[in-house]
Design a protein around this motif. Structure first.
Motif, PDB file in Angstrom:
ATOM      1  N   ALA A  39      50.784  44.216  65.631  1.00 34.26           N
ATOM      2  CA  ALA A  39      49.660  43.431  66.007  1.00 34.26           C
ATOM      3  C   ALA A  39      49.171  42.009  65.695  1.00 34.26           C
ATOM      4  O   ALA A  39      49.451  41.119  65.332  1.00 34.26           O
ATOM      5  CB  ALA A  39      48.343  44.179  65.582  1.00 34.26           C
ATOM      6  N   ALA A  40      49.424  42.151  63.768  1.00 32.66           N
ATOM      7  CA  ALA A  40      49.272  41.034  63.774  1.00 32.66           C
ATOM      8  C   ALA A  40      50.983  39.766  63.721  1.00 32.66           C
ATOM      9  O   ALA A  40      50.480  38.615  63.421  1.00 32.66           O
ATOM     10  CB  ALA A  40      49.906  40.799  61.782  1.00 32.66           C
ATOM     11  N   GLN A  41      51.943  40.510  64.448  1.00 35.01           N
ATOM     12  CA  GLN A  41      52.590  38.860  64.714  1.00 35.01           C
ATOM     13  C   GLN A  41      52.442  38.693  66.661  1.00 35.01           C
ATOM     14  O   GLN A  41      52.858  37.841  67.111  1.00 35.01           O
ATOM     15  CB  GLN A  41      54.485  39.861  65.189  1.00 35.01           C
ATOM     16  CG  GLN A  41      54.557  40.467  63.977  1.00 35.01           C
ATOM     17  CD  GLN A  41      55.783  41.094  63.760  1.00 35.01           C
ATOM     18  OE1 GLN A  41      56.551  41.165  64.831  1.00 35.01           O
ATOM     19  NE2 GLN A  41      56.468  41.907  63.101  1.00 35.01           N
ATOM     20  N   GLN A  42      51.268  39.051  66.901  1.00 35.82           N
ATOM     21  CA  GLN A  42      50.961  38.954  68.783  1.00 35.82           C
ATOM     22  C   GLN A  42      50.244  37.432  68.015  1.00 35.82           C
ATOM     23  O   GLN A  42      49.339  37.245  67.269  1.00 35.82           O
ATOM     24  CB  GLN A  42      50.139  40.100  69.114  1.00 35.82           C
ATOM     25  CG  GLN A  42      50.691  41.434  69.100  1.00 35.82           C
ATOM     26  CD  GLN A  42      51.812  41.496  69.680  1.00 35.82           C
ATOM     27  OE1 GLN A  42      51.975  41.044  71.417  1.00 35.82           O
ATOM     28  NE2 GLN A  42      53.201  42.099  68.694  1.00 35.82           N
ATOM     29  N   PRO A  43      50.293  37.130  69.177  1.00 34.99           N
ATOM     30  CA  PRO A  43      49.989  35.771  69.573  1.00 34.99           C
ATOM     31  C   PRO A  43      48.164  35.737  69.599  1.00 34.99           C
ATOM     32  O   PRO A  43      47.522  36.340  70.605  1.00 34.99           O
ATOM     33  CB  PRO A  43      50.170  34.739  70.856  1.00 34.99           C
ATOM     34  CG  PRO A  43      51.493  35.527  71.358  1.00 34.99           C
ATOM     35  CD  PRO A  43      50.935  37.092  70.755  1.00 34.99           C
ATOM     36  N   GLY A  44      47.872  34.549  69.139  1.00 33.82           N
ATOM     37  CA  GLY A  44      46.018  35.295  69.010  1.00 33.82           C
ATOM     38  C   GLY A  44      45.337  36.029  67.985  1.00 33.82           C
ATOM     39  O   GLY A  44      43.909  36.552  68.004  1.00 33.82           O
ATOM     40  N   TYR A  45      46.435  36.719  67.257  1.00 31.97           N
ATOM     41  CA  TYR A  45      45.499  38.024  66.246  1.00 31.97           C
ATOM     42  C   TYR A  45      44.873  36.532  65.320  1.00 31.97           C
ATOM     43  O   TYR A  45      45.906  36.441  64.583  1.00 31.97           O
ATOM     44  CB  TYR A  45      47.296  38.472  65.521  1.00 31.97           C
ATOM     45  CG  TYR A  45      45.966  39.893  64.776  1.00 31.97           C
ATOM     46  CD1 TYR A  45      45.877  40.610  64.778  1.00 31.97           C
ATOM     47  CD2 TYR A  45      46.847  39.385  63.674  1.00 31.97           C
ATOM     48  CE1 TYR A  45      45.286  41.665  63.507  1.00 31.97           C
ATOM     49  CE2 TYR A  45      46.455  40.231  62.442  1.00 31.97           C
ATOM     50  CZ  TYR A  45      46.123  41.872  62.588  1.00 31.97           C
ATOM     51  OH  TYR A  45      45.671  42.157  61.674  1.00 31.97           O
ATOM     52  N   LEU A  46      43.781  37.305  64.591  1.00 35.46           N
ATOM     53  CA  LEU A  46      42.905  36.307  63.834  1.00 35.46           C
ATOM     54  C   LEU A  46      43.039  37.712  62.569  1.00 35.46           C
ATOM     55  O   LEU A  46      42.669  37.290  61.289  1.00 35.46           O
ATOM     56  CB  LEU A  46      42.041  36.418  64.351  1.00 35.46           C
ATOM     57  CG  LEU A  46      42.247  35.401  65.396  1.00 35.46           C
ATOM     58  CD1 LEU A  46      39.908  35.045  65.395  1.00 35.46           C
ATOM     59  CD2 LEU A  46      42.094  34.458  65.039  1.00 35.46           C
ATOM     60  N   GLY A  47      42.733  39.225  62.639  1.00 29.95           N
ATOM     61  CA  GLY A  47      43.053  40.053  61.617  1.00 29.95           C
ATOM     62  C   GLY A  47      42.052  41.089  62.360  1.00 29.95           C
ATOM     63  O   GLY A  47      42.202  41.407  62.994  1.00 29.95           O
ATOM     64  N   VAL A  48      42.494  42.282  60.845  1.00 31.15           N
ATOM     65  CA  VAL A  48      41.920  43.905  61.324  1.00 31.15           C
ATOM     66  C   VAL A  48      40.910  44.136  59.534  1.00 31.15           C
ATOM     67  O   VAL A  48      41.285  43.636  58.497  1.00 31.15           O
ATOM     68  CB  VAL A  48      43.266  44.592  61.529  1.00 31.15           C
ATOM     69  CG1 VAL A  48      43.925  44.475  60.143  1.00 31.15           C
ATOM     70  CG2 VAL A  48      43.007  45.982  62.096  1.00 31.15           C
ATOM     71  N   GLU A  49      40.053  45.036  60.175  1.00 28.54           N
ATOM     72  CA  GLU A  49      39.653  45.716  58.773  1.00 28.54           C
ATOM     73  C   GLU A  49      39.220  47.195  59.578  1.00 28.54           C
ATOM     74  O   GLU A  49      39.218  47.328  61.223  1.00 28.54           O
ATOM     75  CB  GLU A  49      38.200  45.265  58.831  1.00 28.54           C
ATOM     76  CG  GLU A  49      37.938  43.710  58.635  1.00 28.54           C
ATOM     77  CD  GLU A  49      36.838  43.334  59.083  1.00 28.54           C
ATOM     78  OE1 GLU A  49      36.458  42.062  58.330  1.00 28.54           O
ATOM     79  OE2 GLU A  49      36.164  43.729  59.555  1.00 28.54           O
ATOM     80  N   SER A  50      39.281  48.849  58.435  1.00 26.04           N
ATOM     81  CA  SER A  50      39.406  49.306  59.109  1.00 26.04           C
ATOM     82  C   SER A  50      38.986  50.232  58.111  1.00 26.04           C
ATOM     83  O   SER A  50      39.556  49.992  56.571  1.00 26.04           O
ATOM     84  CB  SER A  50      40.884  49.878  59.632  1.00 26.04           C
ATOM     85  OG  SER A  50      41.488  50.649  59.777  1.00 26.04           O
ATOM     86  N   ALA A  51      37.806  50.992  58.420  1.00 22.64           N
ATOM     87  CA  ALA A  51      37.551  52.447  57.522  1.00 22.64           C
ATOM     88  C   ALA A  51      37.881  53.712  57.920  1.00 22.64           C
ATOM     89  O   ALA A  51      37.583  53.970  59.474  1.00 22.64           O
ATOM     90  CB  ALA A  51      36.576  52.212  56.975  1.00 22.64           C
ATOM     91  N   ARG A  52      37.906  54.911  57.304  1.00 25.37           N
ATOM     92  CA  ARG A  52      37.956  56.307  58.231  1.00 25.37           C
ATOM     93  C   ARG A  52      37.512  56.947  57.025  1.00 25.37           C
ATOM     94  O   ARG A  52      37.374  56.645  55.935  1.00 25.37           O
ATOM     95  CB  ARG A  52      39.410  56.768  57.862  1.00 25.37           C
ATOM     96  CG  ARG A  52      40.083  58.194  58.761  1.00 25.37           C
ATOM     97  CD  ARG A  52      40.870  59.035  58.969  1.00 25.37           C
ATOM     98  NE  ARG A  52      41.449  57.764  60.448  1.00 25.37           N
ATOM     99  CZ  ARG A  52      40.924  58.198  61.909  1.00 25.37           C
ATOM    100  NH1 ARG A  52      39.374  59.243  61.975  1.00 25.37           N
ATOM    101  NH2 ARG A  52      40.900  57.495  63.008  1.00 25.37           N
TER     102      ARG A  52
END
Length: 108
Positions: A39-52
């Motif tokens: 995902a981080a390599q995809q055009p338009g990707y800005l970032g991610v936040e995750s919790a479980r």
């Protein structure tokens, strides 16, 4: 995850993925890591936040456009992960696509 995504000034888009996992890993951890890298390599990707926690997982990915989100959804490797999620890893899940019009952060 310990850092907030470094998003630009709004507007941008958020994909909010919520899920309840099935028991056992069965390759989930490795695929999750692979999808985060891809995902981080995809055009338009800005970032991610995750919790479980024990039951609920929440992952928010940020994108610069609805087109970028569509292209990520259609990515062949991501589609394989989506199918495995439906068949093996998730008891239930949901997805929300939102336009972020304002953001603010506070740091001590």
């Amino acid at each position: 995850m310990t850092e907030y995504a470094n998003t630009p000034k709004p507007p941008y888009y958020a994909c909010i993925f919520v899920s309840k996992r099935t028991e056992g890993d069965r390759g989930y951890g490795a695929m999750s890591d692979k999808m985060a890298e891809l995902a981080a390599q995809q055009p338009g990707y800005l970032g991610v936040e995750s919790a479980r926690d024990e039951g609920l997982g929440i992952t928010v990915s940020y994108w610069d456009s609805l087109e970028a989100i569509r292209l990520w959804k259609e990515n062949a490797a991501h589609q394989v992960a989506q199918e495995r999620g439906k068949n093996e890893w998730y008891e239930s899940f949901g997805l929300r696509i939102c336009k972020v019009e304002r953001d603010s952060f506070y740091k001590l």
